[in-house]
Design an enzyme around this catalytic site. Structure first.
Site, mmCIF file in Angstrom:
data_model
loop_
_atom_site.group_PDB
_atom_site.id
_atom_site.type_symbol
_atom_site.label_atom_id
_atom_site.label_comp_id
_atom_site.label_asym_id
_atom_site.label_seq_id
_atom_site.Cartn_x
_atom_site.Cartn_y
_atom_site.Cartn_z
ATOM 1 N N SER A 38 99.595 14.750 -40.183
ATOM 2 C CA SER A 38 98.605 14.770 -41.261
ATOM 3 C C SER A 38 97.951 16.125 -41.495
ATOM 4 C CB SER A 38 97.539 13.711 -41.000
ATOM 5 O OG SER A 38 96.965 13.908 -39.739
ATOM 6 N N HIS A 76 101.049 8.515 -43.331
ATOM 7 C CA HIS A 76 101.148 9.436 -44.476
ATOM 8 C C HIS A 76 102.536 9.448 -45.101
ATOM 9 C CE1 HIS A 76 97.207 11.395 -44.581
ATOM 10 N NE2 HIS A 76 97.191 11.246 -43.270
ATOM 11 N N LYS A 132 96.029 4.322 -47.498
ATOM 12 C CA LYS A 132 96.313 5.651 -48.052
ATOM 13 C C LYS A 132 97.054 5.485 -49.381
ATOM 14 C CE LYS A 132 95.495 8.114 -43.856
ATOM 15 N NZ LYS A 132 95.839 7.987 -42.453
HETATM 16 C C1 LIG Z 1 94.993 7.525 -41.372
HETATM 17 C C2 LIG Z 1 95.819 7.230 -40.215
HETATM 18 C C3 LIG Z 1 95.610 6.078 -39.451
HETATM 19 C C4 LIG Z 1 94.465 5.145 -39.725
HETATM 20 O O1 LIG Z 1 94.718 4.315 -40.811
HETATM 21 P P1 LIG Z 1 93.528 3.449 -41.427
HETATM 22 O O2 LIG Z 1 94.224 2.371 -42.162
HETATM 23 O O3 LIG Z 1 92.731 4.348 -42.296
HETATM 24 O O4 LIG Z 1 92.740 2.907 -40.266
HETATM 25 C C5 LIG Z 1 96.472 5.821 -38.411
HETATM 26 N N1 LIG Z 1 97.491 6.657 -38.103
HETATM 27 C C6 LIG Z 1 97.718 7.783 -38.805
HETATM 28 C C7 LIG Z 1 98.864 8.672 -38.440
HETATM 29 C C8 LIG Z 1 96.887 8.112 -39.876
HETATM 30 O O5 LIG Z 1 97.112 9.234 -40.575
#
Ligand SMILES: *Cc1c(COP(=O)(O)O)cnc(C)c1O
Length: 391
Positions: free
Chosen positions: A178, A206, A237
């Site tokens: 990320s 992502h 996301k």
């Molecule tokens: C954003 C993210 C999460 C968390 O996801 P949420 O649904 O916002 O709790 C978990 N793992 C990765 C790699 C992320 O980028």
């Protein structure tokens, strides 16, 4: 409370204290942040689904039918018809046998890793994996170790040295990292996992809704269907709502319905969220226009930044870092941009290594070319002023 007071004071002394910006309306390409209109280059709403009329209508209909709350955890009476439909929808979209939806992506990692490992096992994790993987691993009784970021020689060294000391070995990686926007070397990880009889776990937060055919994710991008044991994704996301899931075998699903602790001890997702998410997957199944627009915008934005001489690292996705280096300068740059009408968050230590401060630009399908042009020219002027561009 004096111990907390002192800690907060310490943040202020070090210049690390911050107030949360307030967005007055929906998550769009232009938002009203702290009363000021700015181009939004900081959300994970890749496809613009967070405020999409089709998702909103689906949610409203579901509120009429199911109410606002599930009323219990999934393992008691919180498992509504729509939760089951959502599990099946995602499994079919991802071309996997089964899926279990959790309340967030964070909850997936907090619940699944501990449920599938025990004290006889080894977890091998990429050093740049997401915080929820780190925390999720801490909840497991397994032995834990990290390999250098995407370094296959280092991963193989660990497998070679330690495989025989454990019953199961679980290799965990982000699908898309990320902070840099680079992809995991999944084909090689899968090959090593086969060679050393290890399990694979990919957190594609992502990558889902971004990579692969119509956003089917990193596993689809590399054409590795059926070869990754646990495929995690988020619904917060690109999908634009909230929630997380893990895809894998039917047996995995059965086990998690008994031992996935966030399913046993935390209330099921809001039914309206499930309905909105199902509609999002319908849209991705109907058309690639959303992911096409996202990539078109991302490629355009990155090309324009490169033309201006920015160092944008080695991103392979719409995540576009602008490398600055110094921490204070990074935060100063972000502030100057905000004053000029672009919101892009500065990312510094401890989220990234010391001296690797950067702005992280998140392009979405919502941005128009005009908005991207304007953002680039504001970025360029601010960078010139602060002497950030490599000469
Ligand atoms: C954003 C993210 C999460 C968390 O996801 P949420 O649904 O916002 O709790 C978990 N793992 C990765 C790699 C992320 O980028």
């Amino acid at each position: 409370m004096s111990f907390l007071f002192d800690q907060v004071k310490d943040l202020k002394v070090k210049g690390l204290y911050r107030k949360l910006p307030i967005n007055e309306g929906p998550c769009e390409a232009v938002i009203k942040l702290d009363g000021k209109e700015v181009i939004n280059l900081s959300s994970n709403n890749y496809l613009g689904f967070a405020n999409h009329p089709r998702l909103k209508n689906a949610a409203i209909d579901a509120i009429d039918k199911y109410g606002v709350g599930a009323g219990a955890v999934r393992t008691i009476v919180g498992n509504m018809r729509i939760h089951e439909q959502l599990d099946r929808k995602i499994a079919s979209f991802k071309k996997e046998d089964a899926c279990v939806v959790f309340q967030s992506g964070f909850n997936v990692n907090a619940g699944v890793i501990q449920a599938i490992t025990n004290e006889h096992d080894l977890i091998i994790s990429d050093e740049l994996n997401h915080a929820s993987i780190i925390d999720g691993s801490r909840l497991s009784k397994a032995t834990k170790t990290v390999f250098k970021h995407s370094d296959m020689a280092d991963l193989e060294r660990i497998l070679k040295e330690r495989r025989d000391q454990f019953v199961n070995v679980l290799i965990i990686t982000d699908g898309v990292f990320s902070m840099d926007g680079d992809l995991a070397k999944l084909p090689e990880i899968v090959k090593l996992a086969k060679k050393y009889k290890a399990l694979t776990y990919v957190d594609d937060a992502h990558g889902s809704g971004v990579l692969g055919s119509s956003g089917r994710g990193t596993v689809d991008h590399f054409n590795l269907h059926g070869q990754v044991d646990f495929i995690v994704g988020t619904l917060s996301k690109a999908i634009g709502v909230v929630g997380g899931y893990v895809c894998g075998s039917q047996t995995m699903r059965e086990w998690l319905l008994h031992r996935g602790r966030p399913l046993l001890f935390s209330t099921a997702m809001m039914p309206a969220a499930c309905a909105a998410i199902i509609e999002a997957f319908n849209m991705l199944e109907e058309s690639t226009e959303y992911t096409d627009k996202l990539w078109d915008n991302a490629n355009y934005f990155k090309a324009e930044l490169k033309k201006k001489g920015f160092d944008i690292g080695h991103s392979e996705t719409p995540i576009t870092p602008i490398m600055v280096g110094d921490e204070a300068k990074t935060m100063e740059f972000s502030k100057l941009l905000l004053a000029n009408g672009v919101f892009v968050s500065g990312i510094v230590f401890p989220t990234v290594p010391k001296g690797k401060g950067r702005l992280r630009c998140m392009v979405s399908a919502l941005h128009t070319k005009e908005q991207l042009d304007e953002a680039v020219s504001i970025l360029y002027r601010a960078a010139k002023k602060m002497d950030i561009l490599p000469s």
